[in-house]
Design a protein around this motif. Structure first.
Motif, PDB file in Angstrom:
ATOM      1  N   UNK A  85       7.133   7.126  -2.808  1.00  0.00           N
ATOM      2  CA  UNK A  85       6.587   5.775  -2.958  1.00  0.00           C
ATOM      3  C   UNK A  85       6.760   4.984  -1.669  1.00  0.00           C
ATOM      4  N   UNK A  86       7.882   5.143  -1.022  1.00  0.00           N
ATOM      5  CA  UNK A  86       8.139   4.408   0.220  1.00  0.00           C
ATOM      6  C   UNK A  86       7.119   4.811   1.274  1.00  0.00           C
ATOM      7  N   UNK A  87       6.814   6.103   1.350  1.00  0.00           N
ATOM      8  CA  UNK A  87       5.782   6.571   2.267  1.00  0.00           C
ATOM      9  C   UNK A  87       4.422   5.963   1.960  1.00  0.00           C
ATOM     10  N   UNK A  88       4.079   5.897   0.677  1.00  0.00           N
ATOM     11  CA  UNK A  88       2.788   5.307   0.295  1.00  0.00           C
ATOM     12  C   UNK A  88       2.737   3.814   0.641  1.00  0.00           C
ATOM     13  N   UNK A  89       3.836   3.104   0.418  1.00  0.00           N
ATOM     14  CA  UNK A  89       3.861   1.682   0.765  1.00  0.00           C
ATOM     15  C   UNK A  89       3.716   1.483   2.274  1.00  0.00           C
ATOM     16  N   UNK A  90       4.388   2.322   3.060  1.00  0.00           N
ATOM     17  CA  UNK A  90       4.301   2.218   4.523  1.00  0.00           C
ATOM     18  C   UNK A  90       2.879   2.503   5.007  1.00  0.00           C
ATOM     19  N   UNK A  91       2.272   3.551   4.470  1.00  0.00           N
ATOM     20  CA  UNK A  91       0.902   3.894   4.862  1.00  0.00           C
ATOM     21  C   UNK A  91      -0.054   2.785   4.423  1.00  0.00           C
ATOM     22  N   UNK A  92       0.137   2.256   3.219  1.00  0.00           N
ATOM     23  CA  UNK A  92      -0.698   1.154   2.743  1.00  0.00           C
ATOM     24  C   UNK A  92      -0.605  -0.051   3.664  1.00  0.00           C
ATOM     25  N   UNK A  93       0.594  -0.361   4.124  1.00  0.00           N
ATOM     26  CA  UNK A  93       0.776  -1.497   5.035  1.00  0.00           C
ATOM     27  C   UNK A  93       0.034  -1.262   6.353  1.00  0.00           C
ATOM     28  N   UNK A 122      -9.605  -1.326   3.406  1.00  0.00           N
ATOM     29  CA  UNK A 122      -8.770  -2.132   2.516  1.00  0.00           C
ATOM     30  C   UNK A 122      -8.630  -1.483   1.138  1.00  0.00           C
ATOM     31  N   UNK A 123      -9.698  -0.830   0.683  1.00  0.00           N
ATOM     32  CA  UNK A 123      -9.628  -0.131  -0.609  1.00  0.00           C
ATOM     33  C   UNK A 123      -8.606   1.008  -0.540  1.00  0.00           C
ATOM     34  N   UNK A 127      -5.257   1.495  -2.761  1.00  0.00           N
ATOM     35  CA  UNK A 127      -4.964   2.747  -3.450  1.00  0.00           C
ATOM     36  C   UNK A 127      -3.547   3.228  -3.130  1.00  0.00           C
ATOM     37  N   UNK A 128      -3.141   3.128  -1.874  1.00  0.00           N
ATOM     38  CA  UNK A 128      -1.786   3.567  -1.505  1.00  0.00           C
ATOM     39  C   UNK A 128      -0.729   2.734  -2.214  1.00  0.00           C
ATOM     40  N   UNK A 129      -0.950   1.426  -2.312  1.00  0.00           N
ATOM     41  CA  UNK A 129       0.012   0.566  -3.007  1.00  0.00           C
ATOM     42  C   UNK A 129       0.075   0.894  -4.501  1.00  0.00           C
TER      43      UNK A 129
END
Length: 184
Positions: A85-93, A122-123, A127-129
């Protein structure tokens, strides 16, 4: 393409080792300890080979050690399960940067529908978030089999579906714009 899969395999090696070992043994502590040792070993091997390690490699190692250590100390797998999840949040940012996708698109897309590429960027961030939040929710259950299904089927499937939708949408939009320009 081969380089991309090798890099992804390297980036997710500790997660893959954890998952395979857990599914083989059912022992969270053993799987976590081996995953930590594997991540440390990867970094030592890369340094021995003289490779320059990027920020993401060091950040990933830190997460493996901290979250894996918390799992070892508490015997609670939820810590290590939250790592993706942390990786997905970082990539989303990172994906929130306007126009980040433009460099990955073919020139016909960037020249014909650049505004849609920005919206798609942005989509992807959204999605990553969402996937990161889903990972946290699944990790909170502590059910490793559910988590394994989520990260191996849901996360990958959602990204493949998003890619397919994006491909079709860009193809339709570019075709419409080219036909409209030819009629004008």
């Amino acid at each position: 393409m081969k380089d991309i899969f090798a890099r992804l395999g390297s980036d997710f090696l500790s997660t893959i080792v954890f998952l395979v070992l857990y599914l083989m043994t059912g022992d969270v502590i053993l799987a976590t300890a081996v995953a930590i040792a594997g991540a440390v070993g990867q970094v030592i091997y890369a340094r021995y080979k003289g490779q320059t390690l990027g920020y993401m490699t060091w950040a990933s190692l830190g997460l493996v050690i901290v979250l894996g250590g918390a799992t070892l100390l508490t015997h609670d797998p939820r810590f290590v399960l939250a790592k993706p999840a942390i990786g997905h949040f970082a990539i989303g940012a990172i994906m929130l940067k306007r126009g980040w996708m433009l460099r990955y698109m073919p020139s016909i897309v960037t020249e014909t529908v650049p505004e849609y590429v920005t919206v798609a960027g942005y989509a992807w961030a959204a999605l990553m978030f969402v996937l990161g939040a889903g990972t946290i929710a699944v990790a909170a259950t502590g059910n490793i089999k559910l988590w394994a299904f989520y990260i191996s089927v849901v996360l990958i499937g959602a990204k493949l579906i998003a890619f397919a939708v994006q491909y079709v949408a860009f193809r339709v939009l570019v075709t419409q714009r080219i036909r409209a320009a030819a009629r004008a």
